[in-house]
Design a protein around this motif. Structure first.
Motif, mmCIF file in Angstrom:
data_model
loop_
_atom_site.group_PDB
_atom_site.id
_atom_site.type_symbol
_atom_site.label_atom_id
_atom_site.label_comp_id
_atom_site.label_asym_id
_atom_site.label_seq_id
_atom_site.Cartn_x
_atom_site.Cartn_y
_atom_site.Cartn_z
ATOM 1 N N VAL A 65 61.146 7.707 -4.638
ATOM 2 C CA VAL A 65 60.496 7.230 -3.371
ATOM 3 C C VAL A 65 59.190 6.637 -3.774
ATOM 4 N N SER A 66 58.895 5.414 -3.537
ATOM 5 C CA SER A 66 57.977 4.670 -4.219
ATOM 6 C C SER A 66 56.573 4.590 -3.204
ATOM 7 N N ILE A 67 55.832 5.349 -3.668
ATOM 8 C CA ILE A 67 54.637 5.487 -2.881
ATOM 9 C C ILE A 67 53.133 5.221 -3.670
ATOM 10 N N ILE A 68 52.279 3.993 -2.974
ATOM 11 C CA ILE A 68 51.361 3.721 -3.707
ATOM 12 C C ILE A 68 50.401 4.707 -3.460
ATOM 13 N N CYS A 69 49.821 5.576 -4.610
ATOM 14 C CA CYS A 69 48.969 6.657 -4.330
ATOM 15 C C CYS A 69 47.750 6.423 -3.426
ATOM 16 N N PRO A 70 46.959 5.371 -3.720
ATOM 17 C CA PRO A 70 45.845 5.209 -2.973
ATOM 18 C C PRO A 70 45.829 5.152 -1.419
ATOM 19 N N SER A 71 47.479 4.764 -1.004
ATOM 20 C CA SER A 71 47.528 4.380 0.389
ATOM 21 C C SER A 71 47.972 5.674 1.099
ATOM 22 N N ALA A 72 47.874 6.812 0.275
ATOM 23 C CA ALA A 72 48.287 8.367 1.036
ATOM 24 C C ALA A 72 47.276 8.707 1.775
ATOM 25 N N VAL A 73 47.432 9.202 2.566
ATOM 26 C CA VAL A 73 46.288 9.845 3.587
ATOM 27 C C VAL A 73 46.851 11.291 3.960
ATOM 28 N N PHE A 74 46.083 12.464 3.805
ATOM 29 C CA PHE A 74 46.634 13.801 4.104
ATOM 30 C C PHE A 74 45.591 14.456 5.308
ATOM 31 N N GLN A 75 46.592 15.119 5.850
ATOM 32 C CA GLN A 75 45.761 16.334 7.158
ATOM 33 C C GLN A 75 45.660 17.462 6.213
ATOM 34 N N ARG A 76 44.528 17.401 5.718
ATOM 35 C CA ARG A 76 44.229 18.509 5.034
ATOM 36 C C ARG A 76 44.277 20.138 5.614
ATOM 37 N N SER A 77 43.935 19.913 6.677
ATOM 38 C CA SER A 77 44.055 20.995 7.623
ATOM 39 C C SER A 77 45.194 21.815 7.748
ATOM 40 N N LYS A 78 46.417 20.993 7.557
ATOM 41 C CA LYS A 78 47.802 21.398 7.614
ATOM 42 C C LYS A 78 48.192 21.827 6.173
ATOM 43 N N ILE A 79 47.659 21.848 5.130
ATOM 44 C CA ILE A 79 47.819 21.873 3.853
ATOM 45 C C ILE A 79 47.052 22.978 3.259
ATOM 46 N N PRO A 80 47.643 24.077 2.486
ATOM 47 C CA PRO A 80 46.805 25.325 1.769
ATOM 48 C C PRO A 80 45.889 24.673 1.138
ATOM 49 N N GLU A 81 44.767 25.044 1.141
ATOM 50 C CA GLU A 81 43.405 24.606 0.255
ATOM 51 C C GLU A 81 43.728 24.706 -1.316
ATOM 52 N N LEU A 83 46.416 24.059 -2.844
ATOM 53 C CA LEU A 83 47.429 23.059 -3.102
ATOM 54 C C LEU A 83 46.625 21.611 -3.632
ATOM 55 N N LYS A 84 46.647 21.587 -4.956
ATOM 56 C CA LYS A 84 45.764 20.444 -5.618
ATOM 57 C C LYS A 84 46.819 19.693 -6.705
ATOM 58 N N PHE A 85 46.088 18.791 -7.072
ATOM 59 C CA PHE A 85 46.835 18.071 -8.459
ATOM 60 C C PHE A 85 46.781 18.965 -9.368
ATOM 61 N N GLU A 86 47.905 18.776 -10.090
ATOM 62 C CA GLU A 86 48.013 19.939 -11.370
ATOM 63 C C GLU A 86 48.216 18.894 -12.745
ATOM 64 N N GLU A 87 47.191 19.381 -13.701
ATOM 65 C CA GLU A 87 47.146 18.426 -14.976
ATOM 66 C C GLU A 87 48.375 18.574 -15.869
ATOM 67 N N LYS A 88 49.306 19.455 -15.666
ATOM 68 C CA LYS A 88 50.436 19.670 -16.391
ATOM 69 C C LYS A 88 51.330 18.484 -16.154
ATOM 70 N N TYR A 89 50.897 17.735 -15.108
ATOM 71 C CA TYR A 89 51.833 16.373 -14.873
ATOM 72 C C TYR A 89 50.830 15.171 -14.872
ATOM 73 N N PRO A 90 50.468 14.575 -15.887
ATOM 74 C CA PRO A 90 49.244 13.975 -16.135
ATOM 75 C C PRO A 90 49.961 12.348 -15.597
ATOM 76 N N PHE A 91 50.888 12.218 -15.495
ATOM 77 C CA PHE A 91 51.718 10.724 -14.924
ATOM 78 C C PHE A 91 52.510 10.936 -13.608
ATOM 79 N N THR A 92 52.964 12.224 -13.263
ATOM 80 C CA THR A 92 53.641 12.350 -12.162
ATOM 81 C C THR A 92 53.017 13.307 -11.150
ATOM 82 N N ALA A 93 51.730 13.581 -11.388
ATOM 83 C CA ALA A 93 50.966 14.532 -10.318
ATOM 84 C C ALA A 93 50.844 14.325 -9.250
ATOM 85 N N ASP A 94 50.720 12.811 -8.844
ATOM 86 C CA ASP A 94 50.838 12.342 -7.568
ATOM 87 C C ASP A 94 52.303 12.698 -6.860
#
Length: 176
Positions: A65-81, A83-94
């Motif tokens: 699935v090809s998503i342009i990362c800066p186009s993604a908009v999240f509903q933070r209120s519905k996602i656990p606080e 849940l963040k980007f993880e450094e162990k995935y330097p290229f595929t973190a998004d």
């Protein structure tokens, strides 16, 4: 500061969320532009406006699935606080973040270019992927993540696809 939103980006995103409250995050199509802001191509995929959690994961592992990362908009209120980007995935973190978020609800798509995504030689993507060891470790971590998600979502029929994804990604890394 590289990427630019189209003037109606915010209005269209808010309208989409007003009509589709079950969506955890959404993404849009994009214009790919160069350093001079010249449109090189449109990044438009034939995704449905709303995809449920397991179908999104299934589509990713089967087809990518090809998503342009800066186009993604999240509903933070519905996602656990936590849940963040993880450094162990330097290229595929998004991608990992998108897949984790999708486990909390549906994913939306506005199939219209609402962002200009700039490509250039100094991007983080290009600098990370110039280090082959980093690429390989990222791919291994990503494969382990996919296997864990398959187990959590009880989608065992996709187990072989995580290996296929991993092998395909390694082949691409070796050739490009």
């Amino acid at each position: 500061d590289d990427d630019m939103l189209e003037p109606d980006f915010v209005r269209k995103v808010l309208d989409f969320y007003d009509k589709n409250s079950e969506v955890i995050f959404l993404h849009t199509a994009a214009y790919i532009v160069d350093g001079s802001n010249i449109i090189l191509k449109k990044h438009i995929k034939n995704y449905t406006p709303i995809t449920n959690s397991d179908q999104f994961f299934s589509n990713y592992i089967k087809f990518g699935v090809s998503i342009i990362c800066p186009s993604a908009v999240f509903q933070r209120s519905k996602i656990p606080e936590n849940l963040k980007f993880e450094e162990k995935y330097p290229f595929t973190a998004d991608v990992v973040h998108f897949l984790k978020c999708s486990s909390y609800g549906s994913v939306g798509n506005i199939n219209e270019p609402l962002i200009k995504y700039r490509t250039h030689d100094n991007s983080i993507t290009k600098s990370v992927f110039s280090n082959f060891d980093t690429k390989i470790q990222d791919r291994i971590n990503h494969k382990l993540f996919l296997e864990d998600e398959i187990r959590k979502r009880s989608l065992y029929k996709y187990k072989k696809l995580s290996n296929k994804y991993f092998n395909g990604a390694l082949c691409a890394d070796l050739w490009f």
